[in-house]
Design a protein around this motif. Structure first.
Motif, PDB file in Angstrom:
ATOM      1  N   ASN A 218       0.820  -1.209   0.000  1.00 45.82           N
ATOM      2  CA  ASN A 218       0.000   0.000   0.000  1.00 45.82           C
ATOM      3  C   ASN A 218       0.851   1.255   0.000  1.00 45.82           C
ATOM      4  O   ASN A 218       1.889   1.286   0.654  1.00 45.82           O
ATOM      5  N   PRO A 219       0.408   2.300  -0.684  1.00 43.27           N
ATOM      6  CA  PRO A 219       1.112   3.579  -0.542  1.00 43.27           C
ATOM      7  C   PRO A 219       0.955   4.120   0.873  1.00 43.27           C
ATOM      8  O   PRO A 219      -0.052   3.851   1.523  1.00 43.27           O
ATOM      9  N   GLY A 220       1.947   4.849   1.348  1.00 48.16           N
ATOM     10  CA  GLY A 220       1.855   5.434   2.684  1.00 48.16           C
ATOM     11  C   GLY A 220       1.976   6.948   2.617  1.00 48.16           C
ATOM     12  O   GLY A 220       2.109   7.530   1.534  1.00 48.16           O
ATOM     13  N   LEU A 221       1.959   7.576   3.790  1.00 46.14           N
ATOM     14  CA  LEU A 221       2.164   9.023   3.854  1.00 46.14           C
ATOM     15  C   LEU A 221       3.631   9.291   3.526  1.00 46.14           C
ATOM     16  O   LEU A 221       4.516   8.877   4.276  1.00 46.14           O
ATOM     17  N   GLY A 222       3.890   9.900   2.407  1.00 46.60           N
ATOM     18  CA  GLY A 222       5.266  10.170   1.985  1.00 46.60           C
ATOM     19  C   GLY A 222       6.004   8.934   1.488  1.00 46.60           C
ATOM     20  O   GLY A 222       7.210   8.983   1.270  1.00 46.60           O
ATOM     21  N   VAL A 223       5.323   7.839   1.328  1.00 45.20           N
ATOM     22  CA  VAL A 223       5.978   6.601   0.921  1.00 45.20           C
ATOM     23  C   VAL A 223       5.333   6.034  -0.347  1.00 45.20           C
ATOM     24  O   VAL A 223       4.186   5.575  -0.308  1.00 45.20           O
ATOM     25  N   PHE A 224       6.081   6.092  -1.424  1.00 44.47           N
ATOM     26  CA  PHE A 224       5.661   5.473  -2.688  1.00 44.47           C
ATOM     27  C   PHE A 224       4.174   5.689  -2.970  1.00 44.47           C
ATOM     28  O   PHE A 224       3.383   4.756  -3.030  1.00 44.47           O
ATOM     29  N   ASN A 225       3.828   6.954  -3.123  1.00 40.06           N
ATOM     30  CA  ASN A 225       2.415   7.323  -3.154  1.00 40.06           C
ATOM     31  C   ASN A 225       2.140   8.222  -4.357  1.00 40.06           C
ATOM     32  O   ASN A 225       2.534   9.388  -4.384  1.00 40.06           O
ATOM     33  N   LEU A 226       1.483   7.672  -5.354  1.00 40.36           N
ATOM     34  CA  LEU A 226       1.234   8.430  -6.587  1.00 40.36           C
ATOM     35  C   LEU A 226       0.440   9.712  -6.327  1.00 40.36           C
ATOM     36  O   LEU A 226       0.700  10.748  -6.939  1.00 40.36           O
ATOM     37  N   ALA A 227      -0.511   9.646  -5.415  1.00 39.12           N
ATOM     38  CA  ALA A 227      -1.374  10.819  -5.175  1.00 39.12           C
ATOM     39  C   ALA A 227      -0.569  12.026  -4.705  1.00 39.12           C
ATOM     40  O   ALA A 227      -0.958  13.173  -4.937  1.00 39.12           O
ATOM     41  N   GLU A 228       0.562  11.774  -4.063  1.00 33.32           N
ATOM     42  CA  GLU A 228       1.371  12.892  -3.542  1.00 33.32           C
ATOM     43  C   GLU A 228       2.170  13.579  -4.646  1.00 33.32           C
ATOM     44  O   GLU A 228       2.800  14.597  -4.404  1.00 33.32           O
ATOM     45  N   LYS A 229       2.129  13.027  -5.853  1.00 27.63           N
ATOM     46  CA  LYS A 229       2.904  13.627  -6.938  1.00 27.63           C
ATOM     47  C   LYS A 229       2.133  14.712  -7.683  1.00 27.63           C
ATOM     48  O   LYS A 229       2.674  15.372  -8.560  1.00 27.63           O
ATOM     49  N   TYR A 230       0.868  14.860  -7.402  1.00 28.45           N
ATOM     50  CA  TYR A 230       0.050  15.814  -8.154  1.00 28.45           C
ATOM     51  C   TYR A 230      -0.324  17.030  -7.302  1.00 28.45           C
ATOM     52  O   TYR A 230      -0.388  16.929  -6.072  1.00 28.45           O
ATOM     53  N   ASP A 231      -0.603  18.106  -8.004  1.00 35.76           N
ATOM     54  CA  ASP A 231      -1.153  19.280  -7.330  1.00 35.76           C
ATOM     55  C   ASP A 231      -2.650  19.037  -7.152  1.00 35.76           C
ATOM     56  O   ASP A 231      -3.408  19.057  -8.127  1.00 35.76           O
ATOM     57  N   LEU A 232      -3.055  18.800  -5.927  1.00 35.44           N
ATOM     58  CA  LEU A 232      -4.471  18.498  -5.661  1.00 35.44           C
ATOM     59  C   LEU A 232      -5.157  19.657  -4.938  1.00 35.44           C
ATOM     60  O   LEU A 232      -6.138  19.466  -4.230  1.00 35.44           O
ATOM     61  N   SER A 233      -4.592  20.870  -5.153  1.00 31.98           N
ATOM     62  CA  SER A 233      -5.172  22.018  -4.445  1.00 31.98           C
ATOM     63  C   SER A 233      -6.618  22.275  -4.878  1.00 31.98           C
ATOM     64  O   SER A 233      -7.393  22.826  -4.111  1.00 31.98           O
ATOM     65  N   PHE A 234      -6.984  21.840  -6.080  1.00 30.16           N
ATOM     66  CA  PHE A 234      -8.386  22.048  -6.487  1.00 30.16           C
ATOM     67  C   PHE A 234      -9.344  21.251  -5.602  1.00 30.16           C
ATOM     68  O   PHE A 234     -10.528  21.548  -5.533  1.00 30.16           O
ATOM     69  N   ILE A 235      -8.819  20.264  -4.907  1.00 29.21           N
ATOM     70  CA  ILE A 235      -9.632  19.511  -3.939  1.00 29.21           C
ATOM     71  C   ILE A 235      -9.368  20.046  -2.522  1.00 29.21           C
ATOM     72  O   ILE A 235     -10.291  20.412  -1.797  1.00 29.21           O
ATOM     73  N   GLU A 236      -8.081  20.103  -2.171  1.00 31.84           N
ATOM     74  CA  GLU A 236      -7.725  20.417  -0.780  1.00 31.84           C
ATOM     75  C   GLU A 236      -8.059  21.858  -0.400  1.00 31.84           C
ATOM     76  O   GLU A 236      -8.292  22.150   0.772  1.00 31.84           O
ATOM     77  N   ASP A 237      -8.051  22.755  -1.386  1.00 31.59           N
ATOM     78  CA  ASP A 237      -8.383  24.157  -1.094  1.00 31.59           C
ATOM     79  C   ASP A 237      -9.811  24.524  -1.487  1.00 31.59           C
ATOM     80  O   ASP A 237     -10.188  25.694  -1.454  1.00 31.59           O
ATOM     81  N   ASN A 238     -10.572  23.540  -1.876  1.00 32.07           N
ATOM     82  CA  ASN A 238     -11.973  23.799  -2.213  1.00 32.07           C
ATOM     83  C   ASN A 238     -12.681  24.357  -0.967  1.00 32.07           C
ATOM     84  O   ASN A 238     -12.573  23.790   0.120  1.00 32.07           O
ATOM     85  N   GLU A 239     -13.383  25.474  -1.150  1.00 31.83           N
ATOM     86  CA  GLU A 239     -13.957  26.171   0.011  1.00 31.83           C
ATOM     87  C   GLU A 239     -14.966  25.317   0.768  1.00 31.83           C
ATOM     88  O   GLU A 239     -15.018  25.341   1.999  1.00 31.83           O
ATOM     89  N   ILE A 240     -15.770  24.571   0.040  1.00 32.64           N
ATOM     90  CA  ILE A 240     -16.792  23.738   0.712  1.00 32.64           C
ATOM     91  C   ILE A 240     -16.104  22.636   1.514  1.00 32.64           C
ATOM     92  O   ILE A 240     -16.464  22.355   2.659  1.00 32.64           O
ATOM     93  N   VAL A 241     -15.070  22.054   0.916  1.00 33.71           N
ATOM     94  CA  VAL A 241     -14.332  20.987   1.606  1.00 33.71           C
ATOM     95  C   VAL A 241     -13.691  21.545   2.874  1.00 33.71           C
ATOM     96  O   VAL A 241     -13.858  21.011   3.976  1.00 33.71           O
ATOM     97  N   LYS A 242     -12.968  22.662   2.701  1.00 35.29           N
ATOM     98  CA  LYS A 242     -12.250  23.254   3.843  1.00 35.29           C
ATOM     99  C   LYS A 242     -13.215  23.645   4.958  1.00 35.29           C
ATOM    100  O   LYS A 242     -12.981  23.359   6.128  1.00 35.29           O
ATOM    101  N   ASP A 243     -14.290  24.300   4.570  1.00 42.16           N
ATOM    102  CA  ASP A 243     -15.255  24.778   5.555  1.00 42.16           C
ATOM    103  C   ASP A 243     -15.811  23.614   6.383  1.00 42.16           C
ATOM    104  O   ASP A 243     -15.874  23.681   7.618  1.00 42.16           O
ATOM    105  N   HIS A 244     -16.173  22.533   5.703  1.00 42.49           N
ATOM    106  CA  HIS A 244     -16.754  21.412   6.448  1.00 42.49           C
ATOM    107  C   HIS A 244     -15.711  20.684   7.293  1.00 42.49           C
ATOM    108  O   HIS A 244     -15.990  20.272   8.411  1.00 42.49           O
ATOM    109  N   LEU A 245     -14.506  20.552   6.741  1.00 40.46           N
ATOM    110  CA  LEU A 245     -13.461  19.879   7.534  1.00 40.46           C
ATOM    111  C   LEU A 245     -13.116  20.697   8.773  1.00 40.46           C
ATOM    112  O   LEU A 245     -12.893  20.152   9.851  1.00 40.46           O
ATOM    113  N   GLU A 246     -13.091  22.007   8.607  1.00 42.95           N
ATOM    114  CA  GLU A 246     -12.793  22.870   9.765  1.00 42.95           C
ATOM    115  C   GLU A 246     -13.875  22.745  10.830  1.00 42.95           C
ATOM    116  O   GLU A 246     -13.596  22.733  12.022  1.00 42.95           O
ATOM    117  N   ARG A 247     -15.102  22.642  10.366  1.00 46.55           N
ATOM    118  CA  ARG A 247     -16.186  22.540  11.349  1.00 46.55           C
ATOM    119  C   ARG A 247     -16.193  21.165  12.029  1.00 46.55           C
ATOM    120  O   ARG A 247     -16.524  21.040  13.194  1.00 46.55           O
TER     121      ARG A 247
END
Ligand SMILES: O=C(O)CCC(=O)C(=O)O
Ligand SMILES: [Fe+2]
Length: 301
Positions: free
Chosen positions: A58-87
């Protein structure tokens, strides 16, 4: 019902199409280019027989992980996502893990492996995949479980967030969630579940056979860009893949910061459950990697 009420009541949020579709499509196309998505992903029968171990499958945090190679700010900085995660988790929440998940279609599974893969349907397929492709996680359906088992030793102050990068129909291992299933807290895997009625979308669940409640299930086929969230003690799974088209999705675990002592919504949800909040005690058999062994033990007992 608004999303926050849905989280508190059902343990689940269906966000709808909140993630930029075009960006999901671009990411999906980029990921498609990373390998030959076919039977070629699998090790040969000789290799598996010689070395059946599935270490680091399995991929790990910082370990051989394809998802960490991309800019995923369109997900991680999405306002709805951030707002709900913060709450739910508080202002300083963290990513515990992000990874791509592939729902493997039956036509990729080598013939020699089919009987074993069918017997172990729902197991992580990483052990059968060539090591160079283990930077994502492969399943062909997954039994109902709580994601609490993915991170033994954690208190459950985290949520899983899932994004469909492509349209997902019912045959593509669509997610399947059990509303209100956080009510008994952490329970043992394999869970005490009976009488699933796929038409009525109900299932009986309890901490043991004498305390069962009928709960509603929901299968979540949806278009690209749809996102979902559930608690660490919410039962969910995926139906075995029947479609010849793979499902490639993105899955996050977001956790409350350990230094944040405030009671956030995640704590309200955890505290509203009747049961324990961890399954740590003396259990090392609850990791998804080894879960078919658990079932086997249960049969033997
Ligand atoms: O996508 C899958 O098949 C597995 C989903 C799931 O339960 C998980 O990633 O925790
Ligand atoms: Fe899960």
């Amino acid at each position: 019902m608004d999303h926050i009420s849905s989280f508190i009541e059902n343990g689940i949020i269906e966000f709808g199409p909140i993630i930029d579709k075009k960006k999901c499509a671009e990411l999906y196309e980029d990921v498609l280019k990373t390998r030959d998505w076919s039977e070629n992903l699998f090790r040969s029968q000789e290799e598996v027989e010689k070395d059946p171990k599935f270490d680091k499958a399995n991929p790990g945090l910082g370990v051989f992980n394809l998802a960490e190679k991309y800019d995923l700010s369109f997900i991680e900085d999405n306002e709805i996502v951030k707002d709900h995660l913060e709450r739910i988790l508080g202002l300083d929440y963290e990513i515990l893990l992000k990874k791509f998940i592939c729902g493997v279609p039956p036509n990729w599974v080598p013939k020699w492996l089919m009987p074993e893969a069918t017997r172990k349907v729902g197991a992580n397929m990483g052990r059968w995949i060539k090591p160079e492709y283990r930077d994502i996680t492969y399943f062909r359906g997954l039994e109902y479980h709580q994601d609490l088992i993915d991170h033994p030793g954690q208190t459950g102050e985290y949520v899983t967030f899932y994004v469909y990068l492509d349209d997902v129909d019912i045959g593509m291992s669509a997610l399947n969630v059990v509303a209100k299933s956080h009510m008994y807290g952490a329970t043992m895997f394999p869970h005490c579940l009976e009488n699933e009625d796929k038409e009525a979308c109900t299932i009986d669940y309890g901490p043991d056979e004498n305390h069962m409640t009928t709960l509603n299930t929901k299968v979540l086929p949806a278009e690209r860009g749809y996102a979902f969230l559930w608690s660490s003690i919410t039962l969910h799974g995926t139906r075995p893949q029947t479609s010849d088209k793979a499902r490639i999705s993105l899955r996050y675990t977001f956790k409350k910061n350990d230094n944040n002592k405030k009671n956030e919504l995640i704590n309200d949800l955890l505290n509203s459950s009747e049961g324990p909040l961890t399954t740590e005690e003396g259990r090392d058999d609850i990791n998804l990697e080894t879960f078919e062994q658990v079932k086997f033990d249960k049969v033997l007992r």
